[in-house]
Design a protein around this motif. Structure first.
Motif, PDB file in Angstrom:
ATOM      1  N   ALA A 203      80.018  32.365  82.516  1.00  0.00           N
ATOM      2  CA  ALA A 203      79.119  32.811  81.452  1.00  0.00           C
ATOM      3  C   ALA A 203      79.130  31.802  80.315  1.00  0.00           C
ATOM      4  O   ALA A 203      80.065  31.016  80.164  1.00  0.00           O
ATOM      5  CB  ALA A 203      79.536  34.194  80.947  1.00  0.00           C
ATOM      6  N   SER A 204      78.095  31.837  79.481  1.00  0.00           N
ATOM      7  CA  SER A 204      77.972  30.918  78.353  1.00  0.00           C
ATOM      8  C   SER A 204      77.920  31.691  77.051  1.00  0.00           C
ATOM      9  O   SER A 204      77.218  32.703  76.946  1.00  0.00           O
ATOM     10  CB  SER A 204      76.695  30.076  78.484  1.00  0.00           C
ATOM     11  N   GLY A 205      78.669  31.199  76.058  1.00  0.00           N
ATOM     12  CA  GLY A 205      78.666  31.859  74.764  1.00  0.00           C
ATOM     13  C   GLY A 205      79.757  31.315  73.870  1.00  0.00           C
ATOM     14  O   GLY A 205      80.180  30.156  74.015  1.00  0.00           O
ATOM     15  N   SER A 206      80.236  32.154  72.952  1.00  0.00           N
ATOM     16  CA  SER A 206      81.193  31.708  71.939  1.00  0.00           C
ATOM     17  C   SER A 206      82.356  32.685  71.814  1.00  0.00           C
ATOM     18  O   SER A 206      82.170  33.903  71.834  1.00  0.00           O
ATOM     19  CB  SER A 206      80.506  31.560  70.578  1.00  0.00           C
ATOM     20  N   ILE A 207      83.550  32.100  71.642  1.00  0.00           N
ATOM     21  CA  ILE A 207      84.783  32.851  71.411  1.00  0.00           C
ATOM     22  C   ILE A 207      85.380  32.327  70.118  1.00  0.00           C
ATOM     23  O   ILE A 207      85.722  31.147  70.032  1.00  0.00           O
ATOM     24  CB  ILE A 207      85.775  32.646  72.566  1.00  0.00           C
ATOM     25  N   TYR A 208      85.517  33.186  69.111  1.00  0.00           N
ATOM     26  CA  TYR A 208      86.014  32.668  67.839  1.00  0.00           C
ATOM     27  C   TYR A 208      86.743  33.735  67.026  1.00  0.00           C
ATOM     28  O   TYR A 208      86.475  34.922  67.126  1.00  0.00           O
ATOM     29  CB  TYR A 208      84.882  32.057  67.013  1.00  0.00           C
ATOM     30  N   GLN A 209      87.713  33.248  66.253  1.00  0.00           N
ATOM     31  CA  GLN A 209      88.470  34.064  65.302  1.00  0.00           C
ATOM     32  C   GLN A 209      89.173  35.249  65.974  1.00  0.00           C
ATOM     33  O   GLN A 209      89.268  36.336  65.407  1.00  0.00           O
ATOM     34  CB  GLN A 209      87.570  34.531  64.161  1.00  0.00           C
ATOM     35  N   ASN A 210      89.699  35.006  67.170  1.00  0.00           N
ATOM     36  CA  ASN A 210      90.488  36.023  67.852  1.00  0.00           C
ATOM     37  C   ASN A 210      91.970  35.676  67.749  1.00  0.00           C
ATOM     38  O   ASN A 210      92.348  34.500  67.722  1.00  0.00           O
ATOM     39  CB  ASN A 210      90.093  36.098  69.326  1.00  0.00           C
ATOM     40  N   LEU A 211      92.800  36.708  67.728  1.00  0.00           N
ATOM     41  CA  LEU A 211      94.240  36.541  67.840  1.00  0.00           C
ATOM     42  C   LEU A 211      94.643  37.113  69.194  1.00  0.00           C
ATOM     43  O   LEU A 211      94.491  38.311  69.442  1.00  0.00           O
ATOM     44  CB  LEU A 211      94.970  37.280  66.718  1.00  0.00           C
ATOM     45  N   THR A 212      95.111  36.257  70.096  1.00  0.00           N
ATOM     46  CA  THR A 212      95.451  36.692  71.443  1.00  0.00           C
ATOM     47  C   THR A 212      96.846  36.189  71.780  1.00  0.00           C
ATOM     48  O   THR A 212      97.119  34.990  71.689  1.00  0.00           O
ATOM     49  CB  THR A 212      94.396  36.222  72.468  1.00  0.00           C
ATOM     50  N   TYR A 213      97.741  37.108  72.144  1.00  0.00           N
ATOM     51  CA  TYR A 213      99.137  36.706  72.315  1.00  0.00           C
ATOM     52  C   TYR A 213      99.863  37.585  73.337  1.00  0.00           C
ATOM     53  O   TYR A 213      99.455  38.700  73.650  1.00  0.00           O
ATOM     54  CB  TYR A 213      99.865  36.730  70.977  1.00  0.00           C
ATOM     55  N   ASN A 214     100.942  37.006  73.863  1.00  0.00           N
ATOM     56  CA  ASN A 214     101.859  37.691  74.781  1.00  0.00           C
ATOM     57  C   ASN A 214     101.143  38.288  75.994  1.00  0.00           C
ATOM     58  O   ASN A 214     101.497  39.377  76.472  1.00  0.00           O
ATOM     59  CB  ASN A 214     102.640  38.783  74.047  1.00  0.00           C
ATOM     60  N   ASN A 215     100.149  37.565  76.499  1.00  0.00           N
ATOM     61  CA  ASN A 215      99.498  37.968  77.738  1.00  0.00           C
ATOM     62  C   ASN A 215     100.158  37.242  78.909  1.00  0.00           C
ATOM     63  O   ASN A 215     100.593  36.095  78.785  1.00  0.00           O
ATOM     64  CB  ASN A 215      98.007  37.650  77.682  1.00  0.00           C
ATOM     65  N   GLY A 216     100.208  37.898  80.056  1.00  0.00           N
ATOM     66  CA  GLY A 216     100.939  37.357  81.188  1.00  0.00           C
ATOM     67  C   GLY A 216     100.327  36.121  81.804  1.00  0.00           C
ATOM     68  O   GLY A 216     101.009  35.382  82.524  1.00  0.00           O
ATOM     69  N   TYR A 217      99.053  35.849  81.522  1.00  0.00           N
ATOM     70  CA  TYR A 217      98.408  34.651  82.050  1.00  0.00           C
ATOM     71  C   TYR A 217      97.833  33.870  80.868  1.00  0.00           C
ATOM     72  O   TYR A 217      98.585  33.415  80.026  1.00  0.00           O
ATOM     73  CB  TYR A 217      97.345  35.027  83.081  1.00  0.00           C
ATOM     74  N   GLY A 218      96.541  33.739  80.731  1.00  0.00           N
ATOM     75  CA  GLY A 218      95.989  32.932  79.653  1.00  0.00           C
ATOM     76  C   GLY A 218      95.683  33.732  78.405  1.00  0.00           C
ATOM     77  O   GLY A 218      95.284  34.893  78.486  1.00  0.00           O
ATOM     78  N   GLY A 219      95.859  33.104  77.263  1.00  0.00           N
ATOM     79  CA  GLY A 219      95.342  33.717  76.046  1.00  0.00           C
ATOM     80  C   GLY A 219      93.828  33.741  76.090  1.00  0.00           C
ATOM     81  O   GLY A 219      93.195  34.768  75.847  1.00  0.00           O
ATOM     82  N   ILE A 220      93.236  32.578  76.454  1.00  0.00           N
ATOM     83  CA  ILE A 220      91.795  32.451  76.650  1.00  0.00           C
ATOM     84  C   ILE A 220      91.568  31.633  77.921  1.00  0.00           C
ATOM     85  O   ILE A 220      92.146  30.552  78.082  1.00  0.00           O
ATOM     86  CB  ILE A 220      91.115  31.748  75.463  1.00  0.00           C
ATOM     87  N   THR A 221      90.731  32.155  78.813  1.00  0.00           N
ATOM     88  CA  THR A 221      90.371  31.440  80.033  1.00  0.00           C
ATOM     89  C   THR A 221      88.848  31.393  80.125  1.00  0.00           C
ATOM     90  O   THR A 221      88.185  32.401  79.895  1.00  0.00           O
ATOM     91  CB  THR A 221      90.941  32.148  81.278  1.00  0.00           C
ATOM     92  N   ALA A 222      88.298  30.226  80.431  1.00  0.00           N
ATOM     93  CA  ALA A 222      86.842  30.091  80.519  1.00  0.00           C
ATOM     94  C   ALA A 222      86.490  29.037  81.552  1.00  0.00           C
ATOM     95  O   ALA A 222      87.327  28.231  81.964  1.00  0.00           O
ATOM     96  CB  ALA A 222      86.245  29.745  79.162  1.00  0.00           C
ATOM     97  N   GLY A 223      85.233  29.020  81.941  1.00  0.00           N
ATOM     98  CA  GLY A 223      84.743  28.072  82.927  1.00  0.00           C
ATOM     99  C   GLY A 223      84.324  28.778  84.195  1.00  0.00           C
ATOM    100  O   GLY A 223      83.576  29.743  84.179  1.00  0.00           O
ATOM    101  N   TYR A 224      84.788  28.278  85.328  1.00  0.00           N
ATOM    102  CA  TYR A 224      84.562  28.833  86.658  1.00  0.00           C
ATOM    103  C   TYR A 224      83.081  29.046  86.951  1.00  0.00           C
ATOM    104  O   TYR A 224      82.617  30.149  87.191  1.00  0.00           O
ATOM    105  CB  TYR A 224      85.325  30.144  86.841  1.00  0.00           C
ATOM    106  N   ASN A 225      82.319  27.964  86.906  1.00  0.00           N
ATOM    107  CA  ASN A 225      80.921  28.082  87.315  1.00  0.00           C
ATOM    108  C   ASN A 225      80.839  28.139  88.834  1.00  0.00           C
ATOM    109  O   ASN A 225      81.644  27.552  89.543  1.00  0.00           O
ATOM    110  CB  ASN A 225      80.108  26.905  86.781  1.00  0.00           C
TER     111      ASN A 225
END
Length: 375
Positions: A203-225
């Motif tokens: 998907a295409s868009g914007s990710i901003y001003q998030n607080l993401t922590y202590n997740n078992g994999y990625g805090g933020i994951t993107a891509g995979y076209n």
């Protein structure tokens, strides 16, 4: 009870003061049934039956759900289904302990969501206990939709070991070219035991001003076209204590452009599921374009294997400058260059290798002291 106005009042037959709708053997607490312009407010829609949802939107648009409790349903708190459903607003609500997801438009592989929805100021936790189909706080196809001011935690608790592909806080895209224009911002997302805090698939868009922590994999994951065009803008986020701060998913025959600006990636060394391969930033593929600027990457002085990785495939498309690194290592083209060698390669020629001097990161205060070299 309908008073001939625009409001339908739903009362318990035995307790007229109750605002709870519990349909333990039915598909939905409320089924919109292709009707548009509906408002649901102040209701508790819980404990629906097998594959049931508290609010089941079948082929409806312009439905608002405010100040509701959509919890303890077998499938989802909110389920979107049927042709051309969308233009939904969910606000100031709780969506907890649902079997597959708090909010779900995945609809078992059928994507008919026209998007243009708003999910905001709500709490989603402990969803995803029933199995592996969704297992997230929010999951599905959401073109031109906004997710903001949410608190999302401990979703994807299905008990299936290492089920990284489905169990996330917010999971958008499902690899469809129609999923453009999403906005994910100003959210608190933490403690998904297996998956990502935020995962964007195709998907295409914007990710901003998030607080993401202590997740078992990625805090933020993107891509995979998957033969699609993906453009993701990721900026002003704080990602710490995850296995990966930012993870670029596999490139698969389409076009991927990713921009990382002004993010903080701090001590992403969570080894709950990834025991030997944690990264602050992980880029593996030959992207159409990848730009990183003004990011702070502060690894760990204890876990020396923590580093940022830029795979050989990313070289030709990568612009990386004005970033600050502390601790950890840089892995590039199958080698670990020194800071001087890194700059000689043309990266971070205006970057800094130093302590960023956060005010108090142990208390989630990542503001910079006046003496910080990142200013």
């Amino acid at each position: 009870y309908w008073d001939k106005s625009a409001i339908l009042y739903l009362y318990s037959a035995t307790n007229p003061n109750s605002i709870t709708i519990e349909y333990t053997n039915l598909l939905a607490g409320i089924d919109t049934n292709s009707q548009n312009h509906l408002a649901v407010s102040g209701l508790r829609l819980t404990e629906t039956g097998y594959y049931g949802a508290g609010l089941y939107n079948y082929a409806s648009q312009y439905v608002t759900c405010t100040n509701c409790d959509l919890s303890l349903n077998f499938n989802a708190g909110y389920q979107g289904a049927g042709p051309n459903h969308g233009y939904i607003t969910i606000s100031s609500s709780t969506l907890n302990y649902n079997g597959y997801a708090g909010v779900n438009t995945w609809n078992f592989g059928i994507h008919n969501d026209v998007g243009n929805s708003l999910i905001t100021t709500s709490i989603l936790h402990d969803n995803g206990w029933a199995g592996t189909i969704a297992g997230s706080g929010i999951v599905g196809s959401y073109p031109a939709s906004e997710f903001s001011y949410l608190t999302v935690y401990n979703n994807g608790i299905d008990g299936v070991s290492a089920n990284f592909s489905h169990n996330h806080g917010i999971y958008i895209g499902q690899q469809l070219s129609q999923d453009t224009g999403y906005l994910v911002h100003d959210n608190l997302i933490y403690g998904q035991p297996e998956g990502d805090g935020i995962k964007i698939n195709g998907a295409s868009g914007s990710i901003y001003q998030n607080l993401t922590y202590n997740n078992g994999y990625g805090g933020i994951t993107a891509g995979y076209n998957v033969g699609t065009t993906v453009v993701d803008n990721i900026y002003y986020n704080i990602s710490y204590g995850n296995a990966y701060g930012f993870y670029e998913q596999l490139n698969s025959g389409g076009s991927t452009t990713i921009s990382l600006y002004n993010n903080v990636f701090y001590q992403n060394v969570n080894t709950l599921n990834i025991t030997s391969y944690t990264r602050d930033v992980l880029i593996l593929d030959n992207l159409t374009a990848f730009t990183g600027k003004n990011n702070i990457l502060s690894g760990s002085n204890i876990v020396e294997t923590t580093h940022s990785e830029f795979g050989a495939g990313a070289q030709s498309a990568m612009t990386w400058n004005y970033n600050l690194f502390q601790y950890g290592l840089i892995y590039y083209n199958s080698a670990f260059p020194t800071w001087t060698q890194w700059q000689t390669l043309g990266f971070d020629t205006h970057g800094v290798n130093a302590n960023p001097e956060f005010t108090n990161p142990s208390s989630e205060n990542f503001t910079l002291q006046l003496s910080s070299p990142a200013i």
